[in-house]
Motif scaffolding. Sequence first.
Motif, PDB file in Angstrom:
ATOM      1  N   GLN A  59     -22.861 -20.243 -10.174  1.00  0.00           N
ATOM      2  CA  GLN A  59     -23.824 -20.657  -9.151  1.00  0.00           C
ATOM      3  C   GLN A  59     -24.584 -19.458  -8.591  1.00  0.00           C
ATOM      4  N   ALA A  60     -23.863 -18.362  -8.316  1.00  0.00           N
ATOM      5  CA  ALA A  60     -24.519 -17.173  -7.768  1.00  0.00           C
ATOM      6  C   ALA A  60     -25.495 -16.579  -8.771  1.00  0.00           C
ATOM      7  N   LEU A  61     -25.103 -16.560 -10.043  1.00  0.00           N
ATOM      8  CA  LEU A  61     -25.997 -16.034 -11.072  1.00  0.00           C
ATOM      9  C   LEU A  61     -27.266 -16.878 -11.152  1.00  0.00           C
ATOM     10  N   THR A  62     -27.105 -18.190 -11.098  1.00  0.00           N
ATOM     11  CA  THR A  62     -28.275 -19.078 -11.140  1.00  0.00           C
ATOM     12  C   THR A  62     -29.197 -18.818  -9.960  1.00  0.00           C
ATOM     13  N   ARG A  63     -28.626 -18.679  -8.768  1.00  0.00           N
ATOM     14  CA  ARG A  63     -29.448 -18.403  -7.577  1.00  0.00           C
ATOM     15  C   ARG A  63     -30.235 -17.108  -7.745  1.00  0.00           C
ATOM     16  N   GLN A  64     -29.595 -16.075  -8.266  1.00  0.00           N
ATOM     17  CA  GLN A  64     -30.256 -14.788  -8.440  1.00  0.00           C
ATOM     18  C   GLN A  64     -31.379 -14.871  -9.476  1.00  0.00           C
ATOM     19  N   LEU A  65     -31.132 -15.593 -10.559  1.00  0.00           N
ATOM     20  CA  LEU A  65     -32.160 -15.740 -11.594  1.00  0.00           C
ATOM     21  C   LEU A  65     -33.365 -16.526 -11.067  1.00  0.00           C
ATOM     22  N   LEU A  66     -33.099 -17.566 -10.278  1.00  0.00           N
ATOM     23  CA  LEU A  66     -34.197 -18.338  -9.688  1.00  0.00           C
ATOM     24  C   LEU A  66     -34.978 -17.490  -8.685  1.00  0.00           C
ATOM     25  N   ARG A  67     -34.269 -16.674  -7.933  1.00  0.00           N
ATOM     26  CA  ARG A  67     -34.936 -15.785  -6.976  1.00  0.00           C
ATOM     27  C   ARG A  67     -35.806 -14.774  -7.715  1.00  0.00           C
ATOM     28  N   GLN A  68     -35.300 -14.242  -8.817  1.00  0.00           N
ATOM     29  CA  GLN A  68     -36.062 -13.282  -9.616  1.00  0.00           C
ATOM     30  C   GLN A  68     -37.308 -13.932 -10.211  1.00  0.00           C
ATOM     31  N   LEU A  69     -37.192 -15.213 -10.558  1.00  0.00           N
ATOM     32  CA  LEU A  69     -38.298 -15.928 -11.202  1.00  0.00           C
ATOM     33  C   LEU A  69     -39.349 -16.406 -10.205  1.00  0.00           C
ATOM     34  N   GLN A  70     -38.983 -16.528  -8.948  1.00  0.00           N
ATOM     35  CA  GLN A  70     -39.840 -17.151  -7.939  1.00  0.00           C
ATOM     36  C   GLN A  70     -41.252 -16.570  -7.850  1.00  0.00           C
ATOM     37  N   PRO A  71     -41.434 -15.243  -7.867  1.00  0.00           N
ATOM     38  CA  PRO A  71     -42.802 -14.723  -7.743  1.00  0.00           C
ATOM     39  C   PRO A  71     -43.736 -15.167  -8.867  1.00  0.00           C
ATOM     40  N   LEU A  72     -43.177 -15.549 -10.001  1.00  0.00           N
ATOM     41  CA  LEU A  72     -44.001 -15.920 -11.151  1.00  0.00           C
ATOM     42  C   LEU A  72     -44.407 -17.387 -11.121  1.00  0.00           C
ATOM     43  N   GLN A  73     -43.855 -18.152 -10.175  1.00  0.00           N
ATOM     44  CA  GLN A  73     -44.263 -19.542  -9.942  1.00  0.00           C
ATOM     45  C   GLN A  73     -44.213 -20.383 -11.219  1.00  0.00           C
ATOM     46  N   VAL A  74     -43.075 -20.363 -11.876  1.00  0.00           N
ATOM     47  CA  VAL A  74     -42.884 -21.139 -13.105  1.00  0.00           C
ATOM     48  C   VAL A  74     -42.381 -22.535 -12.750  1.00  0.00           C
ATOM     49  N   PRO A  75     -43.064 -23.583 -13.152  1.00  0.00           N
ATOM     50  CA  PRO A  75     -42.599 -24.938 -12.841  1.00  0.00           C
ATOM     51  C   PRO A  75     -41.343 -25.287 -13.631  1.00  0.00           C
ATOM     52  N   LEU A  76     -40.367 -25.895 -12.946  1.00  0.00           N
ATOM     53  CA  LEU A  76     -39.153 -26.394 -13.579  1.00  0.00           C
ATOM     54  C   LEU A  76     -39.199 -27.916 -13.575  1.00  0.00           C
TER      55      LEU A  76
END
Length: 367
Positions: free
Chosen positions: A68-85
Motif C-alpha cells: 500500500q505504501a509503495l502504491t501511494r508513493q508511486l501515485l504521488r510521483q506520477l501526480q505532476p504528470l496528470q496521467v488518467p487512470l
Amino acid sequence: MVAAVSHRTDAVVIGAGPVGLYQAFQLGLQEVRCHVIDALPHAGGQCAALYPAKPIYDLPGIVACDGQALTRQLLRQLQPLQVPLHLGQVVTGLQRLSAPGAADGPRFCLHTSGGLVFGCDAVIIAAGAGAFLPRKVPLLDLSPWEGRQVHYGEVTPDVWVGQSVVVMGGTASAAECALQLAEQGAARVTLLHRTDRFDIDAELDERLQSAIGAGWIRLALGQPVAAIAAADGRLEALEIATADDQRRALPLDVLLPRLGLSPQLGPIADWGLALQRKHLVVDTERFATAEPGIFAVGDINTYPGKRKLLVCGFHEATLAAFAVAQWLRPGQRIALEYTTTSARLQRLLGVVPQATDQSSSRMGSGA
C-alpha cells in the motif's frame, strides 16, 4: 469498422500495478501522453490486492515498504504528470487498424468492459500475472443472475437496502462487506462460509464475531451445491450442504460472492502475440513484442534470464519508455536526460515553474 474513440492518446498502459504506474511515469518523462487501465477498482495491482500490508525489503534505498505504501508513493510521483487512470475496467479487445498512422488516425483501438474505446499508437502491457478478477462461485452456474442478483464487484445501496443478502466467503472482503451491509440498512445479512474460521486479522474477526453474537449478521456454515430458481426465473435460494451431510435452502434476494481474486491472462491471450507458457515474448533492448507498437514489461513478459522482481520491472519500464518514444517519433533522436540537471524534466515534475510558452511540450492527458 472502427468504433467511436472516447479517448485519443499516444499510448495506453494496461495494468496499474507498481510497474504499470512507473511505466506511465517514465512515459511522462518522454512527453508521451498515456492513459492507464486496470481491472481492479484501485491502483497497486498484485502488491495492493494480495499483500498490501506485507513488507517488501528489496527496493533500492528503502529498508522496508509494504504494498500500500509503495502504491501511494508511486501515485504521488506520477501526480505532476496528470496521467488518467481508468480503474475497474478490463481490456476486452484490441483492434488493429488497416492504415496505421494515416490521417493522424490511431494504430490501435482498445475496448474495455466499461464501454470505453481508446485510440492510441502504442500499447504497453504491464499486466503482471494477468488481470485480477473476482473468483466465481465454484460448481454453480450463476451466469443467468449475474449483474441482477449476483454481484462480484461493488454494489450501490439501491441493490441491497431492504433486501435479504447473502455474502459468501471467508476473506477479509467478505467480512467487511457483511459488516457494512449490516450497519447500513440491509434487511437481513447472512455470511456463508464452509467453516466458522475466517482468514482475517484479529481486529476484524472481533468485529465480525460481535456482530454475529448481536444477531446483526447470521452465519451459515456449508457449501453451495445448487441454485434454486423461482417460477418467475429469479434466484430465490441456494441449496447448501452442511458438514453433517444435510441439505438446506438458504433464501436470498441478493448474492455477493467475495472469494478473493484470481489472475487471468484473459483477452490478451487472443491477440495473436507470441506466448511462452502464458508470458509475452519480448526483446531485451526495447521490451517490444513481435507486434510493432506493442510492448510488455514486468511479470507478464519473458526473455532469456528473466527474473520476476520489482526492480527488474522498473528497469524494463525505463527502457520501454525510450523505445516507445522512438517508435512514436521515428528519425528523431531521443536524448538521455537526468532529472538532477534537466530543466525540461524538472518543469514536467513541477520542481521548477513551467515556462510561459509551452508550445513545444507534448504533454497532456489526451482527450
